[in-house]
Write a protein that holds these residues in place. Structure first.
Motif, mmCIF file in Angstrom:
data_model
loop_
_atom_site.group_PDB
_atom_site.id
_atom_site.type_symbol
_atom_site.label_atom_id
_atom_site.label_comp_id
_atom_site.label_asym_id
_atom_site.label_seq_id
_atom_site.Cartn_x
_atom_site.Cartn_y
_atom_site.Cartn_z
ATOM 1 N N MET A 33 0.832 -1.198 0.000
ATOM 2 C CA MET A 33 0.000 0.000 0.000
ATOM 3 C C MET A 33 0.871 1.253 0.000
ATOM 4 N N LEU A 34 1.938 1.240 0.806
ATOM 5 C CA LEU A 34 2.840 2.388 0.858
ATOM 6 C C LEU A 34 3.620 2.553 -0.444
ATOM 7 N N ARG A 35 3.979 1.459 -1.079
ATOM 8 C CA ARG A 35 4.637 1.545 -2.394
ATOM 9 C C ARG A 35 3.706 2.198 -3.413
ATOM 10 N N GLY A 36 2.432 1.840 -3.353
ATOM 11 C CA GLY A 36 1.451 2.453 -4.250
ATOM 12 C C GLY A 36 1.341 3.955 -4.010
ATOM 13 N N LEU A 37 1.304 4.365 -2.739
ATOM 14 C CA LEU A 37 1.259 5.799 -2.430
ATOM 15 C C LEU A 37 2.513 6.516 -2.925
ATOM 16 N N LEU A 38 3.649 5.869 -2.769
ATOM 17 C CA LEU A 38 4.902 6.456 -3.236
ATOM 18 C C LEU A 38 4.884 6.603 -4.756
ATOM 19 N N ALA A 39 4.392 5.590 -5.445
ATOM 20 C CA ALA A 39 4.313 5.653 -6.910
ATOM 21 C C ALA A 39 3.394 6.793 -7.348
ATOM 22 N N GLU A 40 2.323 7.049 -6.596
ATOM 23 C CA GLU A 40 1.422 8.152 -6.905
ATOM 24 C C GLU A 40 2.100 9.500 -6.692
ATOM 25 N N CYS A 41 2.997 9.597 -5.722
ATOM 26 C CA CYS A 41 3.653 10.862 -5.389
ATOM 27 C C CYS A 41 4.845 11.175 -6.291
ATOM 28 N N GLU A 42 5.470 10.164 -6.858
ATOM 29 C CA GLU A 42 6.696 10.382 -7.634
ATOM 30 C C GLU A 42 6.519 11.344 -8.805
ATOM 31 N N PRO A 43 5.434 11.273 -9.597
ATOM 32 C CA PRO A 43 5.287 12.259 -10.681
ATOM 33 C C PRO A 43 5.184 13.700 -10.166
ATOM 34 N N GLU A 44 4.492 13.895 -9.060
ATOM 35 C CA GLU A 44 4.361 15.236 -8.494
ATOM 36 C C GLU A 44 5.715 15.745 -8.001
ATOM 37 N N VAL A 45 6.497 14.878 -7.389
ATOM 38 C CA VAL A 45 7.836 15.263 -6.937
ATOM 39 C C VAL A 45 8.701 15.653 -8.133
ATOM 40 N N ALA A 46 8.639 14.867 -9.205
ATOM 41 C CA ALA A 46 9.419 15.179 -10.405
ATOM 42 C C ALA A 46 8.985 16.516 -10.997
ATOM 43 N N ARG A 47 7.673 16.778 -11.024
ATOM 44 C CA ARG A 47 7.161 18.040 -11.557
ATOM 45 C C ARG A 47 7.661 19.211 -10.712
ATOM 46 N N LEU A 48 7.610 19.062 -9.397
ATOM 47 C CA LEU A 48 8.058 20.137 -8.515
ATOM 48 C C LEU A 48 9.564 20.375 -8.633
ATOM 49 N N LYS A 49 10.332 19.301 -8.782
ATOM 50 C CA LYS A 49 11.785 19.459 -8.963
ATOM 51 C C LYS A 49 12.076 20.222 -10.248
ATOM 52 N N ALA A 50 11.333 19.904 -11.302
ATOM 53 C CA ALA A 50 11.534 20.582 -12.577
ATOM 54 C C ALA A 50 11.203 22.065 -12.455
ATOM 55 N N LEU A 51 10.143 22.395 -11.731
ATOM 56 C CA LEU A 51 9.788 23.797 -11.534
ATOM 57 C C LEU A 51 10.868 24.546 -10.763
ATOM 58 N N VAL A 52 11.407 23.913 -9.755
ATOM 59 C CA VAL A 52 12.466 24.539 -8.958
ATOM 60 C C VAL A 52 13.713 24.744 -9.808
ATOM 61 N N GLU A 53 14.064 23.735 -10.605
ATOM 62 C CA GLU A 53 15.265 23.828 -11.444
ATOM 63 C C GLU A 53 15.137 24.898 -12.514
ATOM 64 N N THR A 54 13.942 25.093 -13.040
ATOM 65 C CA THR A 54 13.756 26.092 -14.096
ATOM 66 C C THR A 54 13.473 27.473 -13.525
ATOM 67 N N GLY A 55 13.336 27.564 -12.199
ATOM 68 C CA GLY A 55 13.104 28.847 -11.563
ATOM 69 C C GLY A 55 11.660 29.313 -11.666
ATOM 70 N N GLN A 56 10.751 28.440 -12.007
ATOM 71 C CA GLN A 56 9.345 28.807 -12.155
ATOM 72 C C GLN A 56 8.551 28.632 -10.862
ATOM 73 N N ALA A 57 9.199 28.158 -9.822
ATOM 74 C CA ALA A 57 8.496 27.928 -8.561
ATOM 75 C C ALA A 57 8.198 29.264 -7.906
ATOM 76 N N LYS A 58 7.000 29.385 -7.340
ATOM 77 C CA LYS A 58 6.628 30.589 -6.601
ATOM 78 C C LYS A 58 7.483 30.675 -5.340
ATOM 79 N N THR A 59 7.849 31.870 -4.969
ATOM 80 C CA THR A 59 8.566 32.035 -3.711
ATOM 81 C C THR A 59 7.606 32.380 -2.588
ATOM 82 N N ASP A 60 6.366 32.718 -2.928
ATOM 83 C CA ASP A 60 5.347 33.030 -1.924
ATOM 84 C C ASP A 60 4.916 31.724 -1.264
ATOM 85 N N PRO A 61 5.141 31.567 0.057
ATOM 86 C CA PRO A 61 4.803 30.303 0.712
ATOM 87 C C PRO A 61 3.302 30.088 0.881
#
Length: 139
Positions: free
Chosen positions: A99-127
């Motif tokens: 079950m936890l592996r399934g949750l992790l698999a669901e989260c991995e695309p979102e983590v990759a998307r967020l990493k890409a945003l941070v790397e390209t500088g498109q991430a909001k700085t407003d918390p």
């Protein structure tokens, strides 16, 4: 010396339960001291103290502590679940891992998307989160 012999060993859980004097060469004393009475009673209820002593006697001395600990774990599991014992606990943990592996698999695309945003500088700085509840732009 007052207060008795300091080298005198306290009785093991088996001898204390049976209200007998614990012999000097008691096989169970190192693994089931009087303070571990509950553990001894579990093992005694499931396996019987004679079979436990026989099993420990047949093992090399360096393996006896691990065997006694395993017997306590198995006895506790058998008391909790008489049909499946430890296997029931193992199967439950395997299901939880899947079950936890399934949750992790669901989260991995979102983590990759967020990493890409941070790397390209498109991430909001407003918390503060946006309408969707995320501090970052929607996907």
């Amino acid at each position: 010396m007052e207060g008795g012999d300091p080298l005198k060993r306290k009785p093991c859980a088996k001898c204390r339960t049976q209200k007998r004097k614990c012999p000097e060469d008691c096989l169970l004393a190192p693994y089931f001291p009087a303070a571990k009475r509950r553990s001894f009673l579990s093992v005694h209820k499931v396996f019987g103290s004679g079979k436990v002593a026989k099993a420990l006697k047949g093992l090399p001395e360096d393996q006896r502590a691990a065997a006694a600990s395993s017997m306590v774990s198995e006895a506790d599991a058998r008391i909790k679940d008489p049909v499946n014992g430890c296997i029931g606990e193992i199967n439950g943990l395997r299901a939880e891992v899947e079950m936890l592996r399934g949750l992790l698999a669901e989260c991995e695309p979102e983590v990759a998307r967020l990493k890409a945003l941070v790397e390209t500088g498109q991430a909001k700085t407003d918390p503060r989160p946006n309408e969707a509840g995320s501090p970052l732009p929607p996907a």
